[in-house]
Design an enzyme around this catalytic site. Structure first.
Site: not given
Ligand code: 1PR
Length: 551
Positions: A81, A194, A196, A239, A401
């Site tokens: 890279c 990359h 790797e 997640d 979000d």
């Molecule tokens: O705010 O910088 O500490 O980051 C927190 C991170 O965690 C952010 O990226 C936020 O989107 C994520 N997050 C926080 N709480 C939740 C929760 O679900 N309670 N996840 C969360 C949000 C988004 C994706 C999810 C997709 C696809 N979820 O992670 O996987 O929506 O899901 P699906 O295919 O099942 O519909 P910070």
């Protein structure tokens, strides 16, 4: 065990490369100071980040001349890279910083009129057939294979120009531009991609360099041109949070609520879908093009005490050779002992543990609010700006979000609103997307359109576009949101939230210009595999990377 010398400097994400080299049964001798290079037989120069930052690092630390001497001596040298870019005369990224000048040419920034920049994803590296006989592979490169690129600057390729100087070039097409994907002459070899992070295809290239196999006979080299080009990226997202017993588990919310409903025994428990390291490896082996970990409780704990998350990355990166993104808690913070820790230091911890990209959620919203409050002036101190300045903007993802706020008419709000095909509960025909922080718990007075424009200006390299309304719904992606965001910015967008079956991926790639699509629940519940999705997309005529299972 055979050895190779690896130059470890701040801007490199060297753990993944180290893991790949060790996977190939080579021992690494770390170069810690310029004089160590004299002892190097075979030298690899990794590189993530800005051309100028890296070359300045090399120059200030006295590495430039020893590297040049090593190359001129004819000993094996591989650049990766920025390590390829350093071989050239210079780059438009930092016009005042000279390169090594080993290869004539300068890097230019990709044109972003017809495509997203940075160039992020899996693309080809094709040695022109007149350079290689039918079955001769250049350092293990195969035209049908795909390699992971993540860069905004490239060396334009003109057939014959560098070949005339004795260089062999593997070129790549991105949009209307053709550029240098890999280059070699004598004992020098370098890749813009990359290896790797390019799965088995990348390990094959690394192995060929380590074994000194500049040309080797490999089957199945050339394929018709329809397979060349950037593939559609399919990403598995995990997640991750601590469950009530304190273990880090993979969970999944529906509309961000991760607690089980229903029976007294499981009701209220954090949904536990499995172990992060095992599931990441499973998705890698199903062909996931990237793995994203979102540490969704970290805003409660400073990441430094989140050692389990760092350990998860270290263990995952030992066997998963595709890009790893980590989000959750990337912000200036105070450790439990009162020490102030900058977002850049937090990100560096993750990069050193094997992450390739960090994802910033809540902190980006606050930074964007400040950006507009200060008349769109950059402060230079935000997490986005400091991390992208050090590691390059391709290492910084902003996770959005948003949730729909329905209105009867656009005049009801000062926010950027769209006319929706899916009216609200009271028949409202318009909506705007309100940004939230803390995992959707707190709505802010800024909309998704404003946020993505602000963070692109601050140097973010990619958007992870979630949607609270669609999260966990299995109802498909919010196509209206995706189209609106894609029309607002030039950096790549990963569409997220709502995927329930392979047809949802076809729909989002067909009906929007999204650069990638992400799924979580449908994979965690084993309703479909990543391979099911990619096979389905391939049948529908989309270019996808096929998983290669042997070097
Ligand atoms: O705010 O910088 O500490 O980051 C927190 C991170 O965690 C952010 O990226 C936020 O989107 C994520 N997050 C926080 N709480 C939740 C929760 O679900 N309670 N996840 C969360 C949000 C988004 C994706 C999810 C997709 C696809 N979820 O992670 O996987 O929506 O899901 P699906 O295919 O099942 O519909 P910070």
């Amino acid at each position: 065990m055979p050895t190779v010398h690896l130059l470890d400097y701040v801007a490199g994400n060297v753990r993944s490369l180290a893991n790949a080299i060790e996977k190939l049964d080579y021992e690494i001798q770390w170069i810690k100071e310029p004089k160590d290079i004299e002892n190097a037989e075979s030298l690899i120069l990794p590189g993530v980040g800005h051309f100028g930052h890296c070359l300045t690092q090399f120059s200030c630390s006295g590495y430039l001349e020893p590297i040049r001497k090593h190359i001129v001596s004819g000993k094996p040298f591989m650049g990766i890279c920025v390590g390829l870019q350093a071989l050239f005369d210079g780059s438009a990224e930092n016009p005042n910083v000279p390169g090594l000048g080993i290869v004539p040419g300068r890097l230019i920034r990709f044109d972003d009129v017809d495509k997203s920049v940075p160039h992020i994803g899996w693309n080809s590296a094709t040695v022109s057939e007149n350079s290689a006989s039918e079955h001769q592979s250049f350092y293990g490169l195969k035209n049908r294979s795909k390699y992971y690129y993540v860069h905004s600057y490239a060396v334009p390729y003109q057939q014959g120009l560098l070949e005339h100087e004795g260089w062999t070039v593997a070129s790549v097409r991105y949009g209307k531009e053709q550029f240098v994907g890999a280059i070699g002459r004598g004992s020098v070899f370098a890749t813009q991609f990359h290896p790797e992070k390019s799965g088995i295809a990348g390990l094959r290239v690394l192995k060929a360099f380590l074994e000194g196999k500049r040309w080797e006979t490999l089957g199945g080299l050339f394929q018709n041109d329809t397979s060349l080009g950037l593939t559609r990226r399919v990403i598995a997202c995990l997640d991750v949070r601590t469950n009530d017993q304190g273990d880090l588990v993979v969970t999944k919310g529906d509309q961000y609520d991760v607690r089980e409903k229903g029976s007294a025994s499981s009701g209220g428990q954090v949904r536990n879908l499995g172990k992060p390291v095992d599931m990441a490896r499973r998705y890698y082996e199903q062909g996931s093009d990237e793995i994203t970990f979102l540490n969704i409780t970290s805003f409660r704990n400073c990441p430094l005490v989140d050692l389990p998350m760092l350990e998860i990355l270290r263990r995952t990166s030992e066997n998963v050779f595709v890009p790893l993104t980590i989000g959750g808690g990337i912000r200036d913070t105070v450790d439990v002992d009162g020490t102030k820790v900058s977002a850049l230091e937090v990100a560096t911890l993750y990069f050193k543990s094997g992450a390739d990209k960090v994802s910033i959620g809540s902190d980006a919203v606050v930074a964007a609010e400040e950006y507009f409050k200060n008349g769109k002036r950059l402060s230079g101190t935000t997490a986005i700006e400091t991390i992208s300045a050090a590691y390059g903007n391709q290492a910084v993802v902003v996770s959005v979000d948003p949730k729909r706020v329905y209105i009867k008419s656009p005049n009801e709000t000062g926010h950027h609103a769209i006319k929706t095909q899916y009216p609200g509960p009271a028949g409202e025909e318009y909506c705007w997307y309100q940004c939230t922080i803390k995992g959707g718990r707190e709505g802010r007075d800024i909309d998704a359109h404003q946020l993505v424009i602000a963070v692109e200006a601050m140097g973010a390299g990619e958007i992870l576009l979630n949607c609270i309304d669609r999260d966990g719904s299995n109802g498909g992606f919010d196509l209206e949101l995706i189209k609106d965001v894609k029309s607002s910015i030039k950096i790549p967008v990963i569409s997220s939230s709502g995927a329930g079956n392979p047809a949802h991926f076809e729909q989002v790639f067909e009906q929007t210009s999204t650069d990638a699509a992400l799924g979580a629940g449908m994979f965690h519940r084993a309703e479909y595999t990543v391979k099911d999705v990619k096979d389905y997309l391939a049948e529908k005529g989309f270019l996808v990377r096929q998983f290669e299972d042997r070097i």
